[in-house]
Design a protein around this motif. Structure first.
Motif, mmCIF file in Angstrom:
data_model
loop_
_atom_site.group_PDB
_atom_site.id
_atom_site.type_symbol
_atom_site.label_atom_id
_atom_site.label_comp_id
_atom_site.label_asym_id
_atom_site.label_seq_id
_atom_site.Cartn_x
_atom_site.Cartn_y
_atom_site.Cartn_z
ATOM 1 N N ASP A 2 36.525 -23.341 11.141
ATOM 2 C CA ASP A 2 35.625 -22.357 10.547
ATOM 3 C C ASP A 2 36.335 -21.013 10.456
ATOM 4 O O ASP A 2 36.765 -20.453 11.465
ATOM 5 C CB ASP A 2 34.364 -22.225 11.414
ATOM 6 C CG ASP A 2 33.285 -21.419 10.727
ATOM 7 O OD1 ASP A 2 33.588 -20.765 9.713
ATOM 8 O OD2 ASP A 2 32.145 -21.434 11.230
ATOM 9 N N ALA A 3 36.444 -20.485 9.229
ATOM 10 C CA ALA A 3 37.177 -19.226 9.030
ATOM 11 C C ALA A 3 36.325 -18.009 9.331
ATOM 12 O O ALA A 3 36.810 -16.880 9.303
ATOM 13 C CB ALA A 3 37.683 -19.144 7.588
ATOM 14 N N GLU A 38 29.808 -16.310 12.280
ATOM 15 C CA GLU A 38 28.927 -17.236 13.000
ATOM 16 C C GLU A 38 28.549 -18.460 12.172
ATOM 17 O O GLU A 38 27.445 -19.007 12.314
ATOM 18 C CB GLU A 38 27.662 -16.514 13.483
ATOM 19 C CG GLU A 38 27.925 -15.367 14.440
ATOM 20 C CD GLU A 38 28.536 -15.817 15.749
ATOM 21 O OE1 GLU A 38 28.162 -16.884 16.269
ATOM 22 O OE2 GLU A 38 29.415 -15.089 16.255
ATOM 23 N N GLY A 39 29.449 -18.902 11.295
ATOM 24 C CA GLY A 39 29.191 -20.118 10.528
ATOM 25 C C GLY A 39 28.367 -19.923 9.270
ATOM 26 O O GLY A 39 28.037 -20.896 8.594
ATOM 27 N N PHE A 87 23.575 -16.980 4.057
ATOM 28 C CA PHE A 87 23.913 -18.007 3.065
ATOM 29 C C PHE A 87 24.630 -19.167 3.738
ATOM 30 O O PHE A 87 25.437 -18.975 4.655
ATOM 31 C CB PHE A 87 24.831 -17.424 1.986
ATOM 32 C CG PHE A 87 24.171 -16.419 1.077
ATOM 33 C CD1 PHE A 87 23.681 -16.805 -0.172
ATOM 34 C CD2 PHE A 87 24.048 -15.090 1.466
ATOM 35 C CE1 PHE A 87 23.074 -15.879 -1.014
ATOM 36 C CE2 PHE A 87 23.447 -14.157 0.626
ATOM 37 C CZ PHE A 87 22.959 -14.555 -0.606
ATOM 38 N N LYS A 88 24.353 -20.359 3.253
ATOM 39 C CA LYS A 88 25.040 -21.579 3.691
ATOM 40 C C LYS A 88 25.388 -22.374 2.446
ATOM 41 O O LYS A 88 24.502 -22.713 1.646
ATOM 42 C CB LYS A 88 24.138 -22.397 4.620
ATOM 43 C CG LYS A 88 24.858 -23.556 5.304
ATOM 44 C CD LYS A 88 25.724 -23.081 6.446
ATOM 45 C CE LYS A 88 26.261 -24.235 7.272
ATOM 46 N NZ LYS A 88 27.107 -23.791 8.397
ATOM 47 N N LEU A 159 17.395 -24.536 12.472
ATOM 48 C CA LEU A 159 16.827 -23.193 12.580
ATOM 49 C C LEU A 159 17.250 -22.460 13.854
ATOM 50 O O LEU A 159 17.608 -21.276 13.791
ATOM 51 C CB LEU A 159 15.303 -23.263 12.469
ATOM 52 C CG LEU A 159 14.570 -21.921 12.425
ATOM 53 C CD1 LEU A 159 15.086 -21.042 11.294
ATOM 54 C CD2 LEU A 159 13.060 -22.149 12.263
ATOM 55 N N PRO A 160 17.241 -23.098 15.044
ATOM 56 C CA PRO A 160 17.660 -22.364 16.253
ATOM 57 C C PRO A 160 19.084 -21.807 16.149
ATOM 58 O O PRO A 160 19.349 -20.696 16.624
ATOM 59 C CB PRO A 160 17.552 -23.422 17.355
ATOM 60 C CG PRO A 160 16.520 -24.389 16.857
ATOM 61 C CD PRO A 160 16.744 -24.450 15.369
ATOM 62 N N THR A 161 19.988 -22.555 15.523
ATOM 63 C CA THR A 161 21.361 -22.075 15.360
ATOM 64 C C THR A 161 21.403 -20.850 14.463
ATOM 65 O O THR A 161 22.089 -19.856 14.757
ATOM 66 C CB THR A 161 22.248 -23.184 14.766
ATOM 67 O OG1 THR A 161 22.210 -24.323 15.630
ATOM 68 C CG2 THR A 161 23.685 -22.711 14.618
ATOM 69 N N LEU A 162 20.656 -20.890 13.352
ATOM 70 C CA LEU A 162 20.617 -19.754 12.437
ATOM 71 C C LEU A 162 19.979 -18.537 13.098
ATOM 72 O O LEU A 162 20.446 -17.401 12.938
ATOM 73 C CB LEU A 162 19.850 -20.136 11.164
ATOM 74 C CG LEU A 162 19.613 -19.012 10.132
ATOM 75 C CD1 LEU A 162 20.926 -18.345 9.740
ATOM 76 C CD2 LEU A 162 18.886 -19.552 8.912
ATOM 77 N N GLN A 163 18.919 -18.754 13.854
ATOM 78 C CA GLN A 163 18.248 -17.639 14.524
ATOM 79 C C GLN A 163 19.150 -16.994 15.569
ATOM 80 O O GLN A 163 19.179 -15.759 15.709
ATOM 81 C CB GLN A 163 16.945 -18.130 15.160
ATOM 82 C CG GLN A 163 15.869 -18.471 14.144
ATOM 83 C CD GLN A 163 14.629 -19.059 14.779
ATOM 84 O OE1 GLN A 163 14.717 -19.761 15.793
ATOM 85 N NE2 GLN A 163 13.469 -18.796 14.195
#
Length: 413
Positions: A2-3, A38-39, A87-88, A159-163
């Motif tokens: 992951d850059a 953070e991805g 954005f993803k 969702l928990p990862t994004l939050q």
């Protein structure tokens, strides 16, 4: 691999930023540029029209671009707007609306603002308040009571990862914007994620809400549901307001009366024990222009004299009681405020709404027309870890208290 970069902790944007010379002020999230972290990719802007094509235009009016545009165009002093999108794979998967507000405690607390120093503790409050101003980052909306601060468009398991990533980005933005206090508002239950991130839950005044049964078709049904004591009280208020004409104003009329409307509003606001924000003079005009029929400004006239007004916003099946104003003498003579509350109920029934949100303040009189207190939490966090430990104590020390008795106007079935 992951850059995207990793934001190392809630107290700093990145390790590299700690070693930048103080004269370099390169933001980690420049306005209008996508940044990978953070991805996810993040886009940070100061105007809603810069992200309208990506912003989710859902059913909640208070998260729609037209509403944010009205707030921006009202030009409220000391208030800045920010919007953060995640954005993803090139698709917007989350949006957060933020407000930056510079607050002076000495100006926000009425007794200190007007120097109504009645005792030793008031003088201590003034001394502490005069230490300076505080720059807030509000995750939500200062113009409303309720959790109108974000939208997500991602699978529930992700969702928990994004939050968690969002929380790190917000901490980074707080440092970038030179914020002292972060505020997340308003929650109707404890938020474990915020508490784990160092936020303190403060239960200020509750939100006063009223559910409208399907059986109520008009104001007569509403009055008939009351006990005789409160029905008599309502009819007494109607009699006091006899001769007062309630009239909804269109955009042209709001513009015509704009100066008088604002003066009446400020006369009420300045009587509140605590205020962080005074709306801009163009607030009512801009909301009517952007929201059309969803925004109603109802004015009270005695012959041609403007006595007061109230505003409501229709958000789907809910009616939100917004800002108002009135002449204090006219209010005493005609019980204007109480009549306005009854008129809001009547309006909600006409719109076939199933709920009214009366917001905070004036808790007892709102309960007398049928509103029920809903416990509401505001989450606060100081960016200085040491000051964050004492923040709840400091807030409680300066918090105005309102003692009230809940009323129960309806007959038991």
């Amino acid at each position: 691999m992951d850059a995207s970069k990793t934001l190392e902790s809630p107290q700093r944007c990145s390790i590299q930023s700690l070693f930048q010379p103080f004269w370099q002020n390169t933001p980690a999230f420049p306005f209008g540029q996508k940044v990978a972290a953070e991805g996810y990719e993040w886009l940070y802007v100061s105007q809603i029209d810069q992200v309208t094509e990506h912003w989710q235009n859902g059913s909640n009016l208070f998260l729609q671009p037209r509403y944010f545009q009205a707030l921006e165009d009202a030009h409220t002093e000391g208030l800045e707007f920010r919007y953060l999108l995640a954005f993803k794979n090139g698709k917007a998967v989350g949006g957060i609306n933020l407000q930056l507000l510079t607050v002076s405690a000495a100006h926000s607390i009425r007794s200190l603002r007007q120097r109504e120093l009645i005792g030793f503790w008031d003088r201590i409050k003034l001394l502490l308040a005069n230490w300076g101003t505080y720059r807030f980052m509000i995750w939500g909306n200062m113009f409303l009571t309720g959790q109108y601060n974000q939208w997500w468009d991602i699978a529930e398991k992700e969702l928990p990862t994004l939050q968690a990533a969002t929380m790190k980005v917000l901490n980074c933005l707080a440092r970038q914007e030179k914020i002292q206090i972060l505020m997340a508002r308003d929650s109707f239950h404890h938020e474990e994620g915020l508490e784990n991130a160092g936020f303190h839950a403060i239960d200020f005044q509750p939100n006063m809400c009223m559910n409208l049964p399907d059986a109520w078709k008009n104001s007569d049904d509403y009055l008939n549901a009351m006990s005789s004591k409160y029905r008599v009280r309502a009819r007494r208020a109607f009699k006091k307001a006899d001769g007062v004409i309630f009239r909804e104003l269109d955009l042209r009329q709001i513009e015509l009366f704009s100066e008088d409307l604002y003066a009446l509003h400020i006369s009420v606001v300045n009587q509140a024990d605590f205020n962080m924000l005074w709306v801009g003079k163009d607030y009512f005009t801009q909301l009517k222009q952007q929201l059309g029929a969803d925004f109603c400004l109802t004015a009270c006239f005695e012959k041609e004299r403007l006595l007061g007004f109230f505003t409501t916003i229709r958000n789907g099946k809910e009616l939100d009681a917004n800002f108002l104003g009135f002449d204090p003498e006219a209010n005493r003579e005609h019980q204007l405020y109480l009549s306005m509350l009854y008129k809001m109920v009547e309006q909600a029934l006409q719109f076939r709404c199933n709920k009214i949100c009366f917001a905070r303040t004036a808790l007892e009189i709102k309960s007398s027309v049928g509103a029920v207190a809903q416990k509401t939490f505001i989450y606060l966090k100081h960016t200085n870890p040491i000051l964050n430990r004492i923040l709840p104590t400091a807030v409680r020390f300066g918090e105005p208290k309102e003692h009230w008795t809940p009323r129960h106007p309806f007959r038991e079935e």
